[in-house]
Design an enzyme around this catalytic site. Sequence first.
Site, PDB file in Angstrom:
ATOM      1  N   ASP A 133       0.859  -1.195   0.000  1.00  0.00           N
ATOM      2  CA  ASP A 133       0.000   0.000   0.000  1.00  0.00           C
ATOM      3  C   ASP A 133       0.893   1.242   0.000  1.00  0.00           C
ATOM      4  O   ASP A 133       1.736   1.419   0.878  1.00  0.00           O
ATOM      5  CB  ASP A 133      -0.877  -0.035   1.266  1.00  0.00           C
ATOM      6  CG  ASP A 133      -1.946   1.054   1.272  1.00  0.00           C
ATOM      7  OD1 ASP A 133      -3.074   0.752   1.699  1.00  0.00           O
ATOM      8  OD2 ASP A 133      -1.650   2.199   0.879  1.00  0.00           O
TER       9      ASP A 133
ATOM     10  N   ASP B 135      -3.995   2.280  -5.042  1.00  0.00           N
ATOM     11  CA  ASP B 135      -2.629   2.229  -4.523  1.00  0.00           C
ATOM     12  C   ASP B 135      -2.320   0.999  -3.697  1.00  0.00           C
ATOM     13  O   ASP B 135      -1.359   0.978  -2.956  1.00  0.00           O
ATOM     14  CB  ASP B 135      -2.313   3.504  -3.720  1.00  0.00           C
ATOM     15  CG  ASP B 135      -2.852   3.429  -2.309  1.00  0.00           C
ATOM     16  OD1 ASP B 135      -3.910   2.802  -2.114  1.00  0.00           O
ATOM     17  OD2 ASP B 135      -2.204   3.982  -1.401  1.00  0.00           O
ATOM     18  N   GLU B 136      -3.137  -0.010  -3.803  1.00  0.00           N
ATOM     19  CA  GLU B 136      -2.829  -1.197  -3.001  1.00  0.00           C
ATOM     20  C   GLU B 136      -3.123  -2.481  -3.761  1.00  0.00           C
ATOM     21  O   GLU B 136      -3.982  -2.515  -4.641  1.00  0.00           O
ATOM     22  CB  GLU B 136      -3.604  -1.194  -1.680  1.00  0.00           C
ATOM     23  CG  GLU B 136      -5.082  -1.179  -1.876  1.00  0.00           C
ATOM     24  CD  GLU B 136      -5.888  -1.150  -0.586  1.00  0.00           C
ATOM     25  OE1 GLU B 136      -5.585  -1.882   0.356  1.00  0.00           O
ATOM     26  OE2 GLU B 136      -6.874  -0.388  -0.567  1.00  0.00           O
TER      27      GLU B 136
HETATM   28  P1  TTP Z   1      -5.156   5.110   1.085  1.00  0.00           P
HETATM   29  O1  TTP Z   1      -4.157   4.043   0.779  1.00  0.00           O
HETATM   30  O2  TTP Z   1      -6.267   4.763   2.019  1.00  0.00           O
HETATM   31  O3  TTP Z   1      -4.441   6.378   1.692  1.00  0.00           O
HETATM   32  P2  TTP Z   1      -3.028   7.000   1.356  1.00  0.00           P
HETATM   33  O4  TTP Z   1      -2.262   6.185   0.389  1.00  0.00           O
HETATM   34  O5  TTP Z   1      -3.219   8.420   0.960  1.00  0.00           O
HETATM   35  O6  TTP Z   1      -2.312   7.008   2.771  1.00  0.00           O
HETATM   36  P3  TTP Z   1      -1.752   5.752   3.594  1.00  0.00           P
HETATM   37  O7  TTP Z   1      -1.997   4.525   2.776  1.00  0.00           O
HETATM   38  O8  TTP Z   1      -0.307   6.037   3.801  1.00  0.00           O
HETATM   39  O9  TTP Z   1      -2.537   5.772   4.870  1.00  0.00           O
HETATM   40  O10 TTP Z   1      -5.805   5.623  -0.242  1.00  0.00           O
HETATM   41  C1  TTP Z   1      -5.068   5.768  -1.442  1.00  0.00           C
HETATM   42  C2  TTP Z   1      -5.522   6.984  -2.201  1.00  0.00           C
HETATM   43  O11 TTP Z   1      -6.926   6.912  -2.453  1.00  0.00           O
HETATM   44  C3  TTP Z   1      -5.297   8.259  -1.440  1.00  0.00           C
HETATM   45  O12 TTP Z   1      -3.996   8.779  -1.644  1.00  0.00           O
HETATM   46  C4  TTP Z   1      -6.385   9.142  -1.961  1.00  0.00           C
HETATM   47  C5  TTP Z   1      -7.518   8.194  -2.343  1.00  0.00           C
HETATM   48  N1  TTP Z   1      -8.576   8.220  -1.324  1.00  0.00           N
HETATM   49  C6  TTP Z   1      -9.654   9.082  -1.509  1.00  0.00           C
HETATM   50  O13 TTP Z   1      -9.744   9.756  -2.537  1.00  0.00           O
HETATM   51  N2  TTP Z   1     -10.596   9.162  -0.528  1.00  0.00           N
HETATM   52  C7  TTP Z   1     -10.513   8.432   0.638  1.00  0.00           C
HETATM   53  O14 TTP Z   1     -11.379   8.547   1.509  1.00  0.00           O
HETATM   54  C8  TTP Z   1      -9.415   7.525   0.802  1.00  0.00           C
HETATM   55  C9  TTP Z   1      -9.297   6.701   2.064  1.00  0.00           C
HETATM   56  C10 TTP Z   1      -8.470   7.476  -0.197  1.00  0.00           C
HETATM   57 MG    MG Z   2      -2.092   4.118   0.658  1.00  0.00          MG
END
Ligand code: TTP
Ligand code: MG
Length: 402
Positions: free
Chosen positions: A10, A105-106
């Site tokens: 992720d 992103d995961e």
């Molecule tokens: P995440 O992997 O949940 O968040 P992140 O990568 O920004 O942070 P981390 O993993 O380090 O906690 O989500 C990936 C992307 O998806 C995030 O950069 C933006 C988007 N996203 C949204 O648009 N709305 C949301 O509510 C979430 C959770 C994510």
């Molecule tokens: Mg992330």
Amino acid sequence: MASSLWFHVDMDAFYAAVEQRENPEYRGKPLIIGGNPDSRGVVSTASYEARKFGVRSAMPTSQAKRLCPQGIFIFPRMERYVLESQRIMKLFTNFTPEIFQVSIDEAFLNMTGTERIFGSPNEGARKIKKVVLQETGLTISVGIGSSKLIAKIASGYQKPDGLTWIPLGEEESFIDKLSIRDLWGVGQKTQQRLAELNINSVQILKSLDLLKLERIFGPRTGEYLYKVSRGIDPGIYTGVTKSHSISNETTFSRDISDPETIRQVLLELSHSILFRLRDEKKESRVLVLKLRYSNFSTTTVQEALDHAFRSLEETHKIALVLLSRRWNGREPLRLIGLGFSQIVPDQGKFQGELFAEDAGDLRRKKVEHTVITLRKRFSKEIIQKGSLMKKDLPDRSPRPKE
Ligand code: TTP
Ligand code: MG
């Protein structure tokens, strides 16, 4: 039977990290990517510097502004992140052929049997982190476990730039250390109910037997809680479905009539249902559009093709055709839903990635580049609030259950 080895990878603060990489002036600063605070926009993500102020995804941007007035607020550039996502996912193909991308992103990587090539799980993970950093300049957190559940929880355990390996046999003691909030898939409604019942630790949750949990939370959630609290994978992302239709819908926090927003929402919905269809190894020829107008009247309309839906472009195109049949281009809409019906097992023709680069398929690529997120966090029950436009991001439920 040899045990499985799953990696969950992720990206850290994904959109923010891409922006910080490309704009040196944002580095080391509280950066908040999201919608317009004046039009009920929500935070998409925030850099870790901004998170120190309590800024979180899905929070109203106006609230983020109050918490972190010195933050840098910018709109997302989805096309950029989608491209980056494709690049990153491609890197994983050097490590295993079995990649299950679950959001922008995961991904889950089935690394079973790869120790001979990459060394211990920790060594393998370090190699992946290194390659991603070298090739993209971005950091990633990796969780490793004997199931997808454990890998998923582990990747969030030491973010950012984390690496957490839970060896076989240590699943339950790992879960014991967590707070209920960290249990994957326990939605807000269930969290609330647990709190009301003073079930505020994994230990207390585990003291309740299956029957009791099922009585309180219903059979599905009861069994889910029973398993997750013991470190047993309840079957997340198994691709098994009992449903005969696959659909997703968006309810807006305010009625919308902007054609471009509606187009984008349909693109997001097209993607999510196609992604799930493929994941479940199913196919369908029938696309159904549901609209609810501001007076709550609801209509559905469907189109059957002579072949199964395969591409995002085609799904989106037919969705727009259906829209034009039931929408005059002006009337405000409360809800848009899109689904496949008459689902049958995949006949083996539905191959390739939705986001793969098909040589020459430029038109499709163009559409794909505008695609919003790939989140697989949907179920019929999830109602997302807020529109999905660049200027006004979705209020995403961070939990797939409920
Ligand atoms: P995440 O992997 O949940 O968040 P992140 O990568 O920004 O942070 P981390 O993993 O380090 O906690 O989500 C990936 C992307 O998806 C995030 O950069 C933006 C988007 N996203 C949204 O648009 N709305 C949301 O509510 C979430 C959770 C994510
Ligand atoms: Mg992330």
